[in-house]
Design an enzyme around this catalytic site. Sequence first.
Site, mmCIF file in Angstrom:
data_model
loop_
_atom_site.group_PDB
_atom_site.id
_atom_site.type_symbol
_atom_site.label_atom_id
_atom_site.label_comp_id
_atom_site.label_asym_id
_atom_site.label_seq_id
_atom_site.Cartn_x
_atom_site.Cartn_y
_atom_site.Cartn_z
ATOM 1 N N SER A 39 0.802 -1.223 0.000
ATOM 2 C CA SER A 39 0.000 0.000 0.000
ATOM 3 C C SER A 39 0.835 1.273 0.000
ATOM 4 O O SER A 39 0.336 2.341 -0.364
ATOM 5 C CB SER A 39 -0.936 0.018 1.213
ATOM 6 O OG SER A 39 -0.197 -0.160 2.412
ATOM 7 N N ASP A 343 -3.193 8.021 8.101
ATOM 8 C CA ASP A 343 -4.279 7.269 8.726
ATOM 9 C C ASP A 343 -3.809 6.366 9.856
ATOM 10 O O ASP A 343 -4.518 5.455 10.263
ATOM 11 C CB ASP A 343 -5.023 6.434 7.669
ATOM 12 C CG ASP A 343 -4.103 5.471 6.931
ATOM 13 O OD1 ASP A 343 -2.901 5.402 7.269
ATOM 14 O OD2 ASP A 343 -4.575 4.782 6.003
ATOM 15 N N HIS A 346 -0.156 4.739 7.137
ATOM 16 C CA HIS A 346 0.496 5.230 5.922
ATOM 17 C C HIS A 346 0.894 6.692 6.066
ATOM 18 O O HIS A 346 0.302 7.435 6.847
ATOM 19 C CB HIS A 346 -0.444 5.073 4.717
ATOM 20 C CG HIS A 346 -0.966 3.686 4.548
ATOM 21 N ND1 HIS A 346 -2.215 3.316 5.001
ATOM 22 C CD2 HIS A 346 -0.413 2.580 3.995
ATOM 23 C CE1 HIS A 346 -2.411 2.027 4.728
ATOM 24 N NE2 HIS A 346 -1.337 1.562 4.127
#
Length: 382
Positions: A39, A343, A346
């Site tokens: 991610s 968040d 990340h």
Amino acid sequence: MMSCWFSSVMAWFILIIIIITTCVESKCAFEAIFNFGDSNTDTGGFNAAFPSQGPPYGMTYFKRPTGRATDGRVIVDFLAQGLGLPFLSPYLQSIGSDFRHGANFATSASTVLMPQTSLFVSGVSPFYLGIQLQQFKLFKAKIDEFQSKGNTNLPPSDIFGKSLYTFYIGQNDFTGDLGSKGIGGVKQYLPQVVSQIVSTIKEIYGLGGRTFLVLNLAPIGCYPAFLVKLPHESSDIDECGCLISYNNEVVDYNNMLKDALAQTRRDLSDANVIYVDTHAVLLELFQDPTSHGLKYGNKACCGQGGGSYNFNQEVYCGNTKEVNGQTLSATACEDPYNYVSWDGIHATEAANKITANIILNDGSIFDPPFSLHKFCDIQPVG
């Protein structure tokens, strides 16, 4: 009249020289980027396979969710911009993709090692590094197959020797079982993680790849999510608010990766196999955000609960959930440009931009020393 004609000709001549000079200056030896990861560099692959992302993701740059796990751009976006290339299309995106300058095989929740569980059980992506490698091989085979058909959205078949290969993966292998198995349990399979990364590089080398940037693991002990989720004593928190024991283990892993890549360079003597110490950059951001124009290190921009971390493991960014009879919503701050953490898990676009700018312009975080300026006229990233 002659004077006017001469002035006009000279003006056109100067304009042509400027255009030619600009074209020459913007040249780059790397005509494409092929990215492998999770991610941290996913540009929409996971969301293409499993559509689920909603606001406030993408709020800063794209003004809409794009499948990136941040408020705007990820590191590989800035690298592409710096090399004068367009954003990478996700390999899994079937509509609107343009692969002339590379492809992004990264997907959120991906691991290096084959997952031992299902996405629908644990949330781990099925697109682990081995699958990403197979996708790359199929991509290359299809380029060779369709080359003669003149497809305008595909690169030439000789692109693979003129490309930059980037890896930013391993965080999910490290953190996935950390809470249940502890540091001792995770340490047992980290050598396999390193070995798999090395073998992937060697396979791509066999297919023509010659320049590889391998980003190491971030200091996960500084991330709000892990500060909340991982078991620890108060004595395990350093003066900057990070988890000492977990960060020490990240350093051990990174040293193992660094040593393995050094051996890989000896094995592949005509390749650039570069270890990229992004850990040092992010650690500095978490420890001293104000030195880079930010304000908050260990506090998430998008979360719920406020306090030191603004992270609630019951309610992730963008979600609303009933918890103990209360309706809780994890919303975004108004100034993500002041935060390192987006968040809780990340980095923000602001932190990604700082990290990418250092990769593009500061060879000191590379081992061995390496300068992208020797290969490309690095463009400013906005």
